[in-house]
Write a protein that holds these residues in place. Structure first.
Motif, PDB file in Angstrom:
ATOM      1  N   HIS A  83     -16.405  41.401  13.141  1.00 28.22           N
ATOM      2  CA  HIS A  83     -16.144  42.941  13.097  1.00 28.22           C
ATOM      3  C   HIS A  83     -17.364  43.646  13.215  1.00 28.22           C
ATOM      4  CE1 HIS A  83     -16.945  43.338   8.768  1.00 28.22           C
ATOM      5  NE2 HIS A  83     -15.625  42.616   8.380  1.00 28.22           N
TER       6      HIS A  83
ATOM      7  N   PRO B  54     -13.829  46.776   6.167  1.00 29.54           N
ATOM      8  CA  PRO B  54     -13.432  46.327   7.528  1.00 29.54           C
ATOM      9  C   PRO B  54     -12.907  44.948   7.890  1.00 29.54           C
ATOM     10  CG  PRO B  54     -15.523  47.344   7.314  1.00 29.54           C
ATOM     11  CD  PRO B  54     -15.035  47.263   5.973  1.00 29.54           C
TER      12      PRO B  54
ATOM     13  N   THR C  79      -9.177  44.263  10.050  1.00 31.47           N
ATOM     14  CA  THR C  79      -9.471  43.599  11.285  1.00 31.47           C
ATOM     15  C   THR C  79      -8.705  42.160  11.078  1.00 31.47           C
ATOM     16  OG1 THR C  79     -11.544  42.727  10.671  1.00 31.47           O
ATOM     17  CG2 THR C  79     -11.549  44.871  12.014  1.00 31.47           C
TER      18      THR C  79
ATOM     19  N   THR D 166      -8.887  46.704  14.918  1.00 28.49           N
ATOM     20  CA  THR D 166      -8.334  46.944  13.600  1.00 28.49           C
ATOM     21  C   THR D 166      -6.793  47.158  13.511  1.00 28.49           C
ATOM     22  OG1 THR D 166      -8.426  49.483  13.935  1.00 28.49           O
ATOM     23  CG2 THR D 166     -10.438  48.040  13.218  1.00 28.49           C
TER      24      THR D 166
END
Length: 489
Positions: free
Chosen positions: A61, A50, A54, A103
């Motif tokens: 996040h 993640p 991101t 994202t």
């Protein structure tokens, strides 16, 4: 200009060698190696990836670990993010706020650009690479799990390269899955879609390291196999797409160290007068989230209870660095702890107490540096990750292509991190970053006419009784990276 990100889950940078990984070495000769490249804390896959997509640390996040307790609902619930179906459900329930930062896939879709994902990781990890792919008409393919695939792309891939491969037992290195996603990319996804950005994620050597050991023969074998599959991609790039402006970025999400001494957090807490469990229940006063990154959630998280919990675990020989919410910008609210903002983990989903198992610089039977206490049912001598040892934080970073002006075969010693790739990709694509979401920096030192940024170091210490912990970070401009977190006493 287009980008291909090739990921090798759990690959330590010091395992790259001409004998074991000749194709990754070939990429190094064609591009730039980021020699001081790091991941985020916790050093777990479903926090790190993640962060990759991101461009942000965990506190932005919100994926605070592979598993966490969701206290936004009543009663609280235990979440295992390896479940792709559950992640889809959570995203829909939250109105699209599964992750609290935009994202790469969402950003590209808003600019009429595309992201394709092909992965052999768990279903949840595969979804995390682009959790809204089906909503924006992009490609997401798993080498094993139908529930992680977008339907049209799966049908095309199976027609072109054959059916999804079965998941092998954990003790068997996953070769077939790596072959399938490589073929699906080269024979179907690239010719059919030509994505602006592609993530090709090999889910090994992580699993084999967990079940055989980081330097074991089986682990080295699957590293070599993944490298051969990557060699197919590199051959394609050199023959067809380098001249067309395709840039290649090779990454890993974390490293591994070796578990040498088994511990039981639950037993230690029970001996300390707590009523621990692995998920919320009426009879449980502290949830011990399973995993190598310690996460403790109290049923009644008062300052007094948090301090009692920290005092209990810091008396244990297995306890490494400990973090709680901040009191004064450095210290945590419990004596002996540091503020969790110092490791960029201060999110509403964060545990009341997070900790790493105590690690050291011992040399394992394979000659690799890094050992630790661990809490699982496996034998000693196997690979683990999640904590703050430098070898857990160390990650692969190699870039190659016309966008990167540094001399081919060169090494950049400037510290960098997994959050830096998306800001750099967006800059090179001429796409603005969303406001307030990204913590990564533009890798200016790799681009034309770049000046070398200023680098500074900083350290933070906390004590209680005989327990002492030290967290070290490094700063490049305004961006900070974690170097290590160690404890003794």
């Amino acid at each position: 200009m287009r980008f291909l990100i090739c990921s090798f889950d759990g690959l330590r940078p010091d395992l790259i060698s001409p004998e074991l990984t000749p194709n990754l070495c070939r990429l190094q000769s064609l591009g730039v190696t980021l020699a001081n490249h790091r991941t985020v804390y916790p050093t777990e896959t479903r926090s790190a990836f993640p962060s990759l997509v991101t461009g942000a640390t965990t506190n932005r996040h919100g994926m605070v670990g592979n598993k966490y307790v969701d206290r936004s609902v009543s009663p609280p619930r235990y979440i295992d993010t390896s479940d792709a179906v559950l992640l889809r459900k959570l995203d829909l329930e939250s109105g699209g706020k599964l992750m609290s930062a935009a994202t790469l896939g969402e950003i590209l879709a808003s600019e009429a650009r595309s992201l394709a994902v092909l992965a052999t990781n768990t279903p949840g990890t595969t979804r995390f690479f682009h959790h809204k792919a089906e909503d924006v008409g992009h490609v997401r393919l798993s080498g094993h799990f139908r529930e992680a695939c977008t339907a049209d792309a799966l049908a095309e891939a199976e027609a072109g390269v054959g059916p999804l491969t079965p998941v092998p037992p954990n003790i068997e290195p996953d070769k077939a899955g790596q072959d399938w996603i490589t073929s699906a990319f080269l024979e179907v996804v690239w010719p059919r879609y030509r994505p602006d950005v592609t993530i090709l994620s090999y889910g090994e050597p992580d699993v084999t390291s967990h079940f055989h050991g980081t330097g074991a023969e089986a682990t080295r074998g699957i590293i070599a196999h993944c490298d051969r599959q990557f060699g197919r991609v590199l051959d394609w790039w050199e023959a067809e797409c380098r001249a067309e402006g395709v840039q290649i970025i090779a990454v890993s999400d974390h490293g591994h160290i070796t578990g040498h001494t088994r511990a039981s957090v639950i037993d230690s807490l029970r001996d300390g007068g707590f009523r621990p469990g692995i998920e919320p229940a009426p009879e449980v006063d502290v949830v011990v989230v399973p995993g190598q990154a310690g996460a403790l959630y109290l049923a009644e998280p008062t300052e007094e209870q948090i301090a009692r919990l920290v005092a209990t675990i810091t008396e244990q020989p297995w306890c490494g660095p400990v973090f709680t919410r901040t009191r004064n910008g450095i210290d945590g609210i419990a004596p002996g702890s540091l503020g969790n903002h110092l490791v960029f983990a201060d999110h509403p989903r964060a545990p009341d107490v997070s900790f790493s198992f105590r690690a050291d610089d011992g040399v394992d039977p394979f000659g690799l540096i890094g050992g630790t206490f661990y809490d699982n049912d496996r034998r000693a001598g196997l690979g683990v990750h999640g904590g703050l040892h430098p070898k857990e934080l160390a990650a692969v970073g190699i870039v190659a292509g016309s966008a990167f002006s540094a001399t081919a075969g060169s090494i950049s010693a400037v510290p960098s991190g997994i959050c830096d790739f998306v800001p750099t990709i967006l800059y090179l694509l001429g796409i603005a970053q969303p406001d307030g979401g990204m913590t990564g920096r533009l890798l200016t030192e790799l681009l034309a006419d770049a000046s070398k940024p200023e680098v500074r170091s900083e350290a933070f210490e906390a004590r209680i009784g005989n327990f002492t912990q030290v967290l070290r970070r490094i700063q490049v401009g305004s961006t900070r990276y974690i170097e290590s977190g160690l404890a003794e006493g």
